[in-house]
Design an enzyme around this catalytic site. Sequence first.
Site, PDB file in Angstrom:
ATOM      1  N   TYR A  54       0.820  -1.213   0.000  1.00 35.00           N
ATOM      2  CA  TYR A  54       0.000   0.000   0.000  1.00 35.00           C
ATOM      3  C   TYR A  54       0.850   1.258   0.000  1.00 35.00           C
ATOM      4  O   TYR A  54       0.395   2.309  -0.465  1.00 35.00           O
ATOM      5  CB  TYR A  54      -1.011  -0.048   1.146  1.00 35.00           C
ATOM      6  CG  TYR A  54      -2.106  -1.024   0.804  1.00 35.00           C
ATOM      7  CD1 TYR A  54      -3.111  -0.677  -0.091  1.00 35.00           C
ATOM      8  CD2 TYR A  54      -2.080  -2.324   1.289  1.00 35.00           C
ATOM      9  CE1 TYR A  54      -4.075  -1.583  -0.471  1.00 35.00           C
ATOM     10  CE2 TYR A  54      -3.043  -3.246   0.909  1.00 35.00           C
ATOM     11  CZ  TYR A  54      -4.033  -2.868   0.030  1.00 35.00           C
ATOM     12  OH  TYR A  54      -4.974  -3.776  -0.371  1.00 35.00           O
ATOM     13  N   GLN A  89     -16.068   2.959  -5.328  1.00 34.02           N
ATOM     14  CA  GLN A  89     -15.358   1.778  -4.843  1.00 34.02           C
ATOM     15  C   GLN A  89     -13.854   2.043  -4.819  1.00 34.02           C
ATOM     16  O   GLN A  89     -13.096   1.229  -4.288  1.00 34.02           O
ATOM     17  CB  GLN A  89     -15.639   0.590  -5.761  1.00 34.02           C
ATOM     18  CG  GLN A  89     -17.099   0.191  -5.844  1.00 34.02           C
ATOM     19  CD  GLN A  89     -17.321  -0.895  -6.871  1.00 34.02           C
ATOM     20  OE1 GLN A  89     -16.968  -2.057  -6.667  1.00 34.02           O
ATOM     21  NE2 GLN A  89     -17.898  -0.518  -8.010  1.00 34.02           N
ATOM     22  N   ASP A  92      -8.451   5.638  -4.411  1.00 36.18           N
ATOM     23  CA  ASP A  92      -7.608   6.778  -4.778  1.00 36.18           C
ATOM     24  C   ASP A  92      -8.290   8.100  -4.414  1.00 36.18           C
ATOM     25  O   ASP A  92      -9.422   8.118  -3.926  1.00 36.18           O
ATOM     26  CB  ASP A  92      -7.251   6.733  -6.272  1.00 36.18           C
ATOM     27  CG  ASP A  92      -8.477   6.908  -7.181  1.00 36.18           C
ATOM     28  OD1 ASP A  92      -9.142   7.946  -7.087  1.00 36.18           O
ATOM     29  OD2 ASP A  92      -8.754   6.000  -7.991  1.00 36.18           O
ATOM     30  N   HIS A 107     -14.675   1.308   0.008  1.00 36.95           N
ATOM     31  CA  HIS A 107     -13.622   0.342   0.315  1.00 36.95           C
ATOM     32  C   HIS A 107     -12.405   0.969   0.987  1.00 36.95           C
ATOM     33  O   HIS A 107     -11.324   0.379   0.988  1.00 36.95           O
ATOM     34  CB  HIS A 107     -13.204  -0.390  -0.961  1.00 36.95           C
ATOM     35  CG  HIS A 107     -14.314  -1.176  -1.577  1.00 36.95           C
ATOM     36  ND1 HIS A 107     -14.437  -1.399  -2.937  1.00 36.95           N
ATOM     37  CD2 HIS A 107     -15.382  -1.793  -1.004  1.00 36.95           C
ATOM     38  CE1 HIS A 107     -15.522  -2.125  -3.168  1.00 36.95           C
ATOM     39  NE2 HIS A 107     -16.113  -2.369  -2.017  1.00 36.95           N
ATOM     40  N   CYS A 115      -6.341   2.427  13.133  1.00 39.08           N
ATOM     41  CA  CYS A 115      -5.862   1.604  14.240  1.00 39.08           C
ATOM     42  C   CYS A 115      -6.575   0.257  14.236  1.00 39.08           C
ATOM     43  O   CYS A 115      -7.798   0.179  14.085  1.00 39.08           O
ATOM     44  CB  CYS A 115      -6.100   2.315  15.574  1.00 39.08           C
ATOM     45  SG  CYS A 115      -5.604   1.316  17.011  1.00 39.08           S
ATOM     46  N   CYS A 136      -0.530   3.503  17.017  1.00 37.73           N
ATOM     47  CA  CYS A 136      -1.634   4.417  17.299  1.00 37.73           C
ATOM     48  C   CYS A 136      -1.289   5.326  18.466  1.00 37.73           C
ATOM     49  O   CYS A 136      -0.860   4.862  19.535  1.00 37.73           O
ATOM     50  CB  CYS A 136      -2.897   3.614  17.616  1.00 37.73           C
ATOM     51  SG  CYS A 136      -4.321   4.636  18.059  1.00 37.73           S
ATOM     52  N   CYS A 139      -4.014   4.541  21.502  1.00 38.67           N
ATOM     53  CA  CYS A 139      -4.050   3.312  22.308  1.00 38.67           C
ATOM     54  C   CYS A 139      -2.793   2.457  22.186  1.00 38.67           C
ATOM     55  O   CYS A 139      -2.705   1.382  22.773  1.00 38.67           O
ATOM     56  CB  CYS A 139      -5.284   2.482  21.958  1.00 38.67           C
ATOM     57  SG  CYS A 139      -5.183   1.647  20.362  1.00 38.67           S
ATOM     58  N   GLY A 174     -17.657   2.631 -14.737  1.00 37.22           N
ATOM     59  CA  GLY A 174     -16.362   1.963 -14.618  1.00 37.22           C
ATOM     60  C   GLY A 174     -16.263   0.861 -13.587  1.00 37.22           C
ATOM     61  O   GLY A 174     -15.305   0.822 -12.831  1.00 37.22           O
TER      62      GLY A 174
END
Length: 236
Positions: A54, A89, A92, A107, A115, A136, A139, A174
């Site tokens: 990612y 969906q 970006d 999504h 977190c 995080c 926490c 799309g």
Amino acid sequence: MDEKIVILSGAGLSASSGISTFRDENGLWERHNVKEICSVGCLDWNYEATVNFYNLRREDIKDKLPNNAHKMIAKLKDKYPQKVEVITQNIDDLLEKANCKDVLHLHGFLKELRCMKCEEIVDISYSLQNETNSTCKKCNSKMRPNIVFFGELAPKYETMHKILKDCGLLVVIGTSGRVIDVSFLTQYADYAILNNLEPSDAIYDECFTKVYYENADTAYEKIEQDIENFIKNRKL
């Protein structure tokens, strides 16, 4: 209550802007096993590889620009803020780059971390997820990309169905229909428009009032005119 125009987009909306889609040959997805970097549980046993993937996708969108279809959606949302609902969906930020307001990302959103325990969400823009932001601050638990993985619950779907209850015109741009059954969603609307590059065996054309098989970056003018006509005359 006024009927809504609901615009639901998928990867095809951003394809002409150069964003790698799930099924692109030689795209980011092609070089990875989805089960290892985008499926429920992968963060438990493949955390670093998932985070790195990612990071690559965040880098991929950094310099990408919105196309004509993104700009058309943003213009209509700005012109009719109470009538037009924008749902995507896509993870970006090209709709946001086109200055589109109040986009519902079904999504998740690539520029955010979440977190794994308290659900705190942090915007890291185009930065890498690394040791400086993977814990995080609320926490002390691990952070993850704020993306809905395959097999995980998608809580924003409930919001989508609530919006669709007031839908007069559904515009689908799309998407293959394999993740969300867009043919089924047309039952919410009196009129429906489909714009895809080519037919999909997961979508039934007969469920739609109009179908445009062409790039969203060229179909946008016809779609914009259809929406304007609907708002003016409540028909296509």
